[in-house]
Design a protein around this motif. Structure first.
Motif, PDB file in Angstrom:
ATOM      1  N   ARG A 269       0.769  -1.322   0.216  1.00  0.00           N
ATOM      2  CA  ARG A 269       0.044   0.144   0.007  1.00  0.00           C
ATOM      3  C   ARG A 269       0.844   1.119  -0.078  1.00  0.00           C
ATOM      4  O   ARG A 269       0.608   2.245  -0.550  1.00  0.00           O
ATOM      5  CB  ARG A 269      -1.070  -0.049   1.222  1.00  0.00           C
ATOM      6  N   GLY A 272       2.111   1.857  -3.340  1.00  0.00           N
ATOM      7  CA  GLY A 272       0.862   2.304  -4.209  1.00  0.00           C
ATOM      8  C   GLY A 272       0.611   4.035  -4.147  1.00  0.00           C
ATOM      9  O   GLY A 272       0.365   4.803  -4.887  1.00  0.00           O
ATOM     10  N   GLU A 424      -3.760   9.693  -3.203  1.00  0.00           N
ATOM     11  CA  GLU A 424      -4.397   8.285  -3.578  1.00  0.00           C
ATOM     12  C   GLU A 424      -4.977   8.481  -4.746  1.00  0.00           C
ATOM     13  O   GLU A 424      -4.792   7.656  -5.592  1.00  0.00           O
ATOM     14  CB  GLU A 424      -5.274   7.806  -2.599  1.00  0.00           C
ATOM     15  N   SER A 427      -2.391   8.627  -7.551  1.00  0.00           N
ATOM     16  CA  SER A 427      -1.585   7.300  -7.604  1.00  0.00           C
ATOM     17  C   SER A 427      -2.377   6.222  -8.514  1.00  0.00           C
ATOM     18  O   SER A 427      -1.850   5.609  -9.595  1.00  0.00           O
ATOM     19  CB  SER A 427      -1.405   6.592  -6.172  1.00  0.00           C
ATOM     20  N   ILE A 428      -3.714   5.949  -8.209  1.00  0.00           N
ATOM     21  CA  ILE A 428      -4.342   5.108  -9.027  1.00  0.00           C
ATOM     22  C   ILE A 428      -4.698   5.442 -10.353  1.00  0.00           C
ATOM     23  O   ILE A 428      -4.644   4.380 -11.405  1.00  0.00           O
ATOM     24  CB  ILE A 428      -5.829   4.732  -8.501  1.00  0.00           C
ATOM     25  N   MET A 475      -1.951  -0.993  -7.540  1.00  0.00           N
ATOM     26  CA  MET A 475      -3.287  -0.526  -7.609  1.00  0.00           C
ATOM     27  C   MET A 475      -4.302  -1.550  -6.617  1.00  0.00           C
ATOM     28  O   MET A 475      -5.153  -1.035  -5.932  1.00  0.00           O
ATOM     29  CB  MET A 475      -3.841  -0.843  -8.787  1.00  0.00           C
ATOM     30  N   LEU A 478      -4.149  -0.229  -2.908  1.00  0.00           N
ATOM     31  CA  LEU A 478      -4.558   0.985  -2.606  1.00  0.00           C
ATOM     32  C   LEU A 478      -6.195   0.855  -1.736  1.00  0.00           C
ATOM     33  O   LEU A 478      -6.810  -0.212  -2.082  1.00  0.00           O
ATOM     34  CB  LEU A 478      -4.868   1.857  -3.786  1.00  0.00           C
ATOM     35  N   THR A 482     -10.717   4.518  -2.734  1.00  0.00           N
ATOM     36  CA  THR A 482      -9.772   5.098  -3.808  1.00  0.00           C
ATOM     37  C   THR A 482     -10.514   4.445  -5.144  1.00  0.00           C
ATOM     38  O   THR A 482     -10.718   5.101  -6.257  1.00  0.00           O
ATOM     39  CB  THR A 482      -8.419   4.663  -3.740  1.00  0.00           C
ATOM     40  N   TRP A 483     -10.496   2.973  -4.980  1.00  0.00           N
ATOM     41  CA  TRP A 483     -11.346   2.499  -6.257  1.00  0.00           C
ATOM     42  C   TRP A 483     -12.683   3.076  -6.825  1.00  0.00           C
ATOM     43  O   TRP A 483     -12.937   3.012  -7.994  1.00  0.00           O
ATOM     44  CB  TRP A 483     -11.301   0.944  -6.147  1.00  0.00           C
ATOM     45  N   LEU A 486     -12.228   6.218  -8.568  1.00  0.00           N
ATOM     46  CA  LEU A 486     -11.667   5.821  -9.795  1.00  0.00           C
ATOM     47  C   LEU A 486     -12.937   5.585 -10.776  1.00  0.00           C
ATOM     48  O   LEU A 486     -12.984   6.315 -11.676  1.00  0.00           O
ATOM     49  CB  LEU A 486     -10.706   5.005  -9.793  1.00  0.00           C
TER      50      LEU A 486
END
Length: 516
Positions: A269, A272, A424, A427-428, A475, A478, A482-483, A486
């Motif tokens: 993590r 990431g 975050e 990063s993703i 990924m 994370l 955060t997902w 996204l």
């Protein structure tokens, strides 16, 4: 023409050779490109995110997080270098995706890169504000807390709530606390932030510089890079003499039972999160259309800046976690805190640290704000965005309208949101772009093995597959929310594509002439 239509390499290379009104000026050499990469890479990773990631996720093993992130970047960087030498025009991963994987994937990358550059500039501006505020405090100038903090903050669940800043009532200045430490209300007061004004002002100043010209911006960046790398070397050199090795034990703190909280999952993590620090070499590729000899200079700029900065990151992480216990580094200016913990023998360096961070983070904001308008420029030239996004200033030769739009949005984001949420997200977005670029190399090698490649990624498909696996693994590490963000961001982008981009696509309408 469908969603998977690719843009001809011949057309892309013709666009790369186009000159005159409406095109970007080729003024950058290999040294300028390398310095742009260093300018973007050496910044938030060293001066901000190293402390945050060590305190929250990896402990002293943040060093291993940097090694893991560096490996992912190495494999992705080799793939970027091949594309940049073949397709030397603005657009970075967006253009590479258009040439190999089709229009829909290209749009997804372009929309994704907005997270990388626009939000990246805002993230670093917030970190810059922390150092700038601390530096002014050293000089006896205290910015009122309500004008130095975001009005929204993120708690442990990553829920946006009104921020509560711990304020010295005598000066109005912020009192820096480690995460999870409550404000002592017997001595201080809590106050809500209104806007992070220093961050907003920085973004607007860098935007103005970028409108004036890329060469002027590159010269400014070169000076800043010399200053901040010299100061980083000072910290590493003197800092090792004050390292307390007890701070490195345990080197990998035991996992708390929650994924990402120390242990190996914490290293992943942490990788990431600090991956954000490496995205500068991607920014180099956005300047391909402004390089004098892109076939030679782009690979040099990408790979040399990446290698140089990876070594500095690892050394700096060792020094910081050696001078101060990792639990004390969860503040906006962790290098400053680490130097303070080393005692009076090193306190003279605190002034240089703040100067280096203020200058260094400013150059990162500059390069991030340089990258996003060129993505917009490329997407507009393909018809996926309105034509106004592709306009070039007749005097300055810069995409001035998109630069101003990017700067205004980044200023708003920097003024309102906290650094941990923004970092975050960036990063993703970056990791996703790298995965797609690595996949693009495999596809293009199979479809067009005959194409001339001034720089060839070695050991294909092994290198791009390793890039996909490592970046994908980071990924995965994370946080779930955060997902979710996204996914929401991508759904919004897809809606814009199907409502506007697909209908106005030049390839979709059979328009493929260079320069159209």
């Amino acid at each position: 023409m469908g969603l998977w239509s690719t843009k001809s390499l011949a057309v892309l290379q013709a666009e790369a050779g186009a000159e005159g009104h409406g095109t970007l000026k080729r003024t950058l050499g290999a040294m300028n490109l390398t310095m742009l990469g260093i300018g973007a890479i050496i910044g938030a990773g060293i001066f901000v995110l190293t402390g945050t990631a060590a305190a929250q996720y990896a402990g002293p093993a943040i060093v291993l997080s940097f090694v893991l992130a560096g490996l992912g970047c190495l494999f992705a960087g080799l793939c970027y270098a091949e594309f940049a030498s073949m397709i030397p025009i603005a657009g970075s991963a967006y253009t590479y995706g258009y040439a190999t994987l089709g229009e829909l994937v290209a749009w997804i990358i372009g929309w994704d890169l907005i997270l990388e550059y626009l939000f990246g500039a805002a993230t670093v501006a917030v970190g810059w504000s922390g150092y700038f505020t601390a530096f002014l405090g050293q000089l006896g100038v205290h910015i009122p807390a309500r004008f130095a903090g975001a009005p929204l903050d993120v708690q442990g669940t990553h829920t946006l709530v009104p921020s509560q800043l711990c304020v010295n009532p005598a000066t109005g200045g912020l009192v820096e606390l480690a995460r999870g430490v409550a404000c002592d209300t017997t001595q201080y007061v809590t106050q809500s932030g209104l806007v992070n004004l220093p961050a907003v002002i920085l973004v607007l100043l860098m935007t103005a510089l970028l409108v004036i010209g890329i060469q002027e911006s590159a010269r400014f960046n070169n000076v800043i890079v010399f200053v901040k790398t010299a100061i980083v070397f000072l910290v590493i050199g003197f800092g090792f003499m004050f390292v307390n090795t007890e701070n490195w034990h345990p080197f990998i703190p035991e996992n708390t039972g929650e994924f990402g909280k120390y242990g190996w999952s914490g290293i992943v993590r942490g990788a990431g999160v600090v991956f954000f620090a490496y995205i500068g070499f991607d920014a180099v590729s956005t300047a391909a259309q402004e390089a004098k000899n892109p076939q030679r200079d782009m690979p040099i700029g990408i790979l040399s800046s990446l290698a140089f900065c990876t070594v500095l990151y690892i050394l700096m992480a060792l020094v910081m976690t050696g001078m101060a216990h990792y639990t004390e580094l969860d503040v906006p200016h962790p290098v400053y805190v680490a130097i303070e913990k080393a005692g009076p023998g090193l306190r003279w360096l605190t002034y240089f640290i703040n100067i280096g961070a203020i200058a260094g983070l400013a150059s990162v904001v500059l390069v991030m704000l340089m990258g996003q308008p060129r993505i917009f420029y490329a997407m507009s030239r393909d018809g996926l965005l309105p034509a106004v996004f592709g306009r070039i200033h007749p005097k300055f030769g810069t995409p001035h309208i998109t630069t101003v739009v990017t700067g205004l949005v980044a200023a708003f984001v920097a003024g309102v949101f906290p650094i941990n949420l923004l970092g975050e997200l960036v990063s993703i977005g970056t990791l996703l772009a790298f995965v797609i670029v690595c996949g693009g190399i495999i596809v293009l090698r199979r479809r067009r093995p005959d194409l001339p490649r001034p720089f060839k990624t070695p050991l294909v498909p092994l290198v791009p597959i390793l890039g996909i696996l490592i970046c994908g693994y980071m990924m995965f590490g994370l946080p779930a929310d955060t997902w979710y963000r996204l996914i929401v961001w991508m759904l919004l982008g897809l809606a814009i594509y199907f409502l506007y981009g697909k209908r106005h696509s030049k390839i979709g309408r059979g328009i493929a002439a260079a320069g159209d």
